[in-house]
Design a protein around this motif. Structure first.
Motif, short mmCIF file in Angstrom:
data_model
loop_
_atom_site.label_atom_id
_atom_site.label_comp_id
_atom_site.label_asym_id
_atom_site.label_seq_id
_atom_site.Cartn_x
_atom_site.Cartn_y
_atom_site.Cartn_z
N GLY A 13 2.19 -17.54 4.34
CA GLY A 13 2.97 -16.76 5.30
C GLY A 13 2.43 -15.34 5.42
N GLY A 14 1.83 -15.03 6.54
CA GLY A 14 1.30 -13.69 6.77
C GLY A 14 2.20 -12.87 7.65
N GLY A 15 3.48 -12.76 7.25
CA GLY A 15 4.42 -11.88 7.95
C GLY A 15 4.55 -10.59 7.15
N ALA A 16 5.68 -9.89 7.36
CA ALA A 16 5.88 -8.59 6.71
C ALA A 16 5.74 -8.70 5.19
N SER A 17 6.46 -9.65 4.58
CA SER A 17 6.47 -9.70 3.12
C SER A 17 5.14 -10.20 2.58
N ALA A 49 7.23 -7.73 17.06
CA ALA A 49 8.43 -7.79 17.91
C ALA A 49 9.57 -6.94 17.34
N THR A 50 9.41 -6.43 16.13
CA THR A 50 10.54 -5.75 15.48
C THR A 50 10.83 -4.39 16.13
N GLY A 51 12.11 -4.02 16.04
CA GLY A 51 12.55 -2.71 16.56
C GLY A 51 12.14 -2.51 18.01
N ASN A 52 12.23 -3.56 18.82
CA ASN A 52 11.79 -3.50 20.23
C ASN A 52 10.36 -3.02 20.34
N THR A 168 14.34 -18.88 9.65
CA THR A 168 14.16 -19.86 10.72
C THR A 168 14.68 -19.36 12.07
N VAL A 169 14.73 -18.01 12.23
CA VAL A 169 15.14 -17.50 13.55
C VAL A 169 13.89 -17.27 14.41
N GLN A 170 14.10 -17.37 15.73
CA GLN A 170 13.02 -17.12 16.69
C GLN A 170 11.73 -17.82 16.26
N GLY A 174 6.94 -17.67 14.60
CA GLY A 174 6.25 -18.16 13.40
C GLY A 174 7.12 -18.90 12.40
N SER A 175 8.14 -18.24 11.83
CA SER A 175 8.85 -18.89 10.73
C SER A 175 9.75 -20.00 11.28
N ASP A 176 9.57 -21.19 10.73
CA ASP A 176 10.20 -22.37 11.33
C ASP A 176 11.03 -23.16 10.33
N ALA A 357 18.82 -14.68 17.26
CA ALA A 357 19.17 -13.89 16.08
C ALA A 357 17.95 -13.16 15.53
N GLN A 358 18.21 -12.15 14.70
CA GLN A 358 17.09 -11.42 14.09
C GLN A 358 16.82 -11.83 12.66
N VAL A 359 17.78 -12.47 12.01
CA VAL A 359 17.57 -12.78 10.60
C VAL A 359 18.36 -14.03 10.20
N ILE A 384 9.56 -14.37 -1.76
CA ILE A 384 9.86 -13.01 -1.27
C ILE A 384 10.39 -13.05 0.17
N GLY A 385 10.93 -11.93 0.59
CA GLY A 385 11.33 -11.75 2.00
C GLY A 385 12.50 -12.64 2.41
N GLU A 386 12.50 -12.98 3.68
CA GLU A 386 13.64 -13.67 4.30
C GLU A 386 13.79 -15.12 3.82
C1 LIG Z 1 13.19 -9.70 17.42
C2 LIG Z 1 13.36 -9.23 16.00
C3 LIG Z 1 13.42 -7.87 15.75
C4 LIG Z 1 13.59 -7.41 14.44
N1 LIG Z 1 13.60 -6.07 14.21
C5 LIG Z 1 13.72 -5.62 12.94
C6 LIG Z 1 13.64 -4.23 12.65
O1 LIG Z 1 13.35 -3.40 13.53
N2 LIG Z 1 13.84 -3.84 11.37
C7 LIG Z 1 14.09 -4.73 10.35
O2 LIG Z 1 14.27 -4.32 9.21
N3 LIG Z 1 14.10 -6.06 10.59
C8 LIG Z 1 13.90 -6.52 11.84
N4 LIG Z 1 13.89 -7.88 12.07
C9 LIG Z 1 13.97 -8.80 10.91
C10 LIG Z 1 12.58 -8.84 10.20
O3 LIG Z 1 11.56 -8.97 11.17
C11 LIG Z 1 12.48 -10.00 9.21
O4 LIG Z 1 13.56 -9.99 8.33
C12 LIG Z 1 11.17 -9.90 8.43
O5 LIG Z 1 10.07 -10.02 9.31
C13 LIG Z 1 11.07 -10.98 7.35
O6 LIG Z 1 9.80 -10.93 6.80
P1 LIG Z 1 9.17 -12.23 6.11
O7 LIG Z 1 7.79 -11.88 5.73
O8 LIG Z 1 10.09 -12.73 5.08
O9 LIG Z 1 9.17 -13.33 7.26
P2 LIG Z 1 8.36 -13.35 8.65
O10 LIG Z 1 8.09 -11.97 9.11
O11 LIG Z 1 9.12 -14.26 9.52
O12 LIG Z 1 6.96 -13.98 8.27
C14 LIG Z 1 6.81 -15.33 7.86
C15 LIG Z 1 5.39 -15.75 8.21
O13 LIG Z 1 5.14 -17.02 7.64
C16 LIG Z 1 4.45 -17.83 8.57
N5 LIG Z 1 4.72 -19.22 8.24
C17 LIG Z 1 5.92 -19.87 8.29
N6 LIG Z 1 5.79 -21.14 7.88
C18 LIG Z 1 4.50 -21.30 7.54
C19 LIG Z 1 3.74 -22.41 7.05
N7 LIG Z 1 4.30 -23.59 6.81
N8 LIG Z 1 2.41 -22.24 6.81
C20 LIG Z 1 1.80 -21.03 7.05
N9 LIG Z 1 2.48 -19.95 7.54
C21 LIG Z 1 3.80 -20.08 7.77
C22 LIG Z 1 5.01 -17.40 9.92
O14 LIG Z 1 4.16 -17.72 10.98
C23 LIG Z 1 5.18 -15.89 9.70
O15 LIG Z 1 4.02 -15.17 10.08
C24 LIG Z 1 13.71 -8.34 13.36
C25 LIG Z 1 13.64 -9.71 13.63
C26 LIG Z 1 13.45 -10.16 14.93
C27 LIG Z 1 13.36 -11.63 15.19
#
Ligand SMILES: Cc1cc2nc3c(=O)[nH]c(=O)nc-3n(C[C@H](O)[C@H](O)[C@H](O)COP(=O)(O)OP(=O)(O)OC[C@H]3O[C@@H](n4cnc5c(N)ncnc54)[C@H](O)[C@@H]3O)c2cc1C
Length: 427
Positions: A13-17, A49-52, A168-170, A174-176, A357-359, A384-386
């Protein structure tokens, strides 16, 4: 060790966390090999997409009270180690300059989420972290020497593993829900999931009258007749739901009730004139009705509220207005209309939609996670993370937890692996 598929650590998972964890690992690992496996073609899609598009990355008004109650002990320990100032200075050390608005919300100085993503990915290029995009992890197998990550066309191996696959939002970002599938495979306990920070779908036939209207409001969630949370802000009326940040902050209460089957005990009220006490509003309206007695009754709140809200309030208060003038309204009708303006009640109809939803609330239970974000059940596995049962208020709290938990896990995993590596070398 095959150079293409074997690593010291894999971060799924290459998101925020995940990116924060990879950067922290890269920084402390003396060149040990790490891979980020990301299913999308580019990492950090949701981050953009975060924070508009501005990325509200943390908040200077920080405490565990901004997060779900069940997980506060872990959140408190994370915040003690990485508070907003520490996070801001860590980002500064990677080259990101931040600004704080009057409500404590922290953004990149450029007001562009891309700046945060670029900062993290630029840093990764300086380290021994490989980012494999367009690669979806299907399954995780624990092995004697660590973990095997099975993807569609390839299988990867690592001594340590970080799950950072989000909620699993939006799903288009990515996150499914993969996190919960992995939790199942690894027999990790999970709390029921539901959407949070979302519009609330309500039962209200009259809502279409005010579709698109926005109004300043104080909104309150009631459970079993008692007020549990009040928020101030801009209330937005849509065809089937009410929205706006103030509603987002209450949506968790509503959606949790749907999960428990207690939604009938929950309602939301809106005070559409939060700065005007009832008596002042009542007197103002009375004077207006006297001064403009021959004007149409539906103009009653014109000059105070959006004109469409006047008709809506008549309908909600069950007061006839068609063909009547302001002067014809009785004292009890004025009372009823002012009461309605101060307390419009909304009854939830259905749970909020995940794609609005956002979270995700709920997820992998934190009771099985230690202070370094490592699983108590499986050594070398970090979550970690969500993906975890952690969700916060709107205002930078979710990203703060994602980044902070990632940094803690990445740093701990690196230091631990470096220690082992050095010991093996000496032996
Ligand atoms: C529209 C929107 C706006 C938001 N704005 C804010 C904000 O301004 N401030 C704030 O604090 N929070 C905001 N949030 C919430 C915040 O973005 C999330 O809580 C945060 O990104 C969670 O980080 P994460 O790394 O846990 O998950 P994610 O950022 O969702 O990253 C998970 C990553 O894992 C990848 N992945 C998933 N499954 C697999 C798999 N099987 N194999 C490989 N890769 C995979 C996904 O593609 C994704 O890149 C917002 C959310 C949304 C939807």
């Amino acid at each position: 060790m095959s150079s293409k598929t074997d690593f010291d650590i894999i971060i799924i998972g290459g998101g925020a966390s995940g990116l924060a964890a990879a950067a922290a690992f890269g920084r402390h690992s003396n060149g040990l090999r790490a891979a980020v496996i990301e299913k999308e073609e580019k990492p950090g899609r949701k981050l953009l997409a975060t924070g508009n598009g501005r990325c509200n990355l943390t908040n200077t008004d920080m405490s565990e009270l901004h997060y779900n109650e069940a997980s506060r002990p872990l959140i408190k320990s994370v915040l003690q180690r990485i508070d907003p100032n520490r996070l801001i200075s860590m980002f500064a050390s990677l080259g990101l300059y931040c600004r704080t608005d009057s409500e404590g919300r922290v953004y990149p100085y450029s007001n562009r989420a891309l700046a945060v993503l670029d900062t993290l990915t630029m840093w990764l290029k300086k380290t021994n972290v490989t980012v494999l995009t367009g690669t979806s992890a299907r399954s995780i197998v624990k092995t004697e020497s660590g973990y095997k990550v099975v993807c569609e066309n390839e299988t990867f191996r690592a001594k340590k593993l970080i799950i950072s696959t989000g909620g699993t939002v939006q799903k288009n970002l990515g996150s499914d829900g993969s996190s919960y599938r992995f939790a199942d495979e690894l027999k990790l306990s999970c709390e029921s999931i539901y959407p949070s920070l979302a519009p609330v779908i309500v039962k209200d036939k009259e809502l279409s009258l005010i579709k698109g209207v926005r109004s300043a409001a104080a909104v309150t969630a009631y459970v079993n007749g008692a007020p549990v949370k009040t928020e101030y802000g801009e209330l937005q009326f849509n065809e089937k739901n009410i929205s706006g940040i103030c509603i987002f902050q209450l949506s968790r209460i509503v959606n949790e009730a749907f999960i428990k089957g207690t939604q009938k005990n929950v309602c939301i009220t809106a005070d559409l004139t939060p700065d005007i006490p009832f008596d002042e509003l009542r007197q103002f309206v009375q004077k207006k009705c006297a001064a403009l007695s021959d004007m149409p009754a539906e103009m009653i709140f014109t000059g105070i509220l959006n004109e469409k809200l006047g008709v809506y309030i008549y309908k909600k208060a069950n007061v006839q207005f068609k063909g009547r003038t302001l002067g014809e309204l009785s004292s009890s009708e004025l009372d009823a209309l002012c009461k309605k303006a101060k307390c419009c009640k909304f009854t939830p109809d259905k749970p909020s939609e995940y794609n609005a939803a956002q979270v995700t609330a709920g997820g992998i239970s934190v009771s099985g996670i230690d202070r370094n974000m490592q699983s108590k059940q499986h050594s070398g596995l970090y979550i970690i993370g969500e993906a975890l049962d952690v969700d916060g208020d709107c205002g930078g709290y979710n990203l703060h937890f994602a980044f902070a938990s990632g940094i803690i896990a990445g740093t701990h995993a690196a230091k631990n692996e470096v220690k082992k590596h050095d010991k093996n070398k000496r032996a």
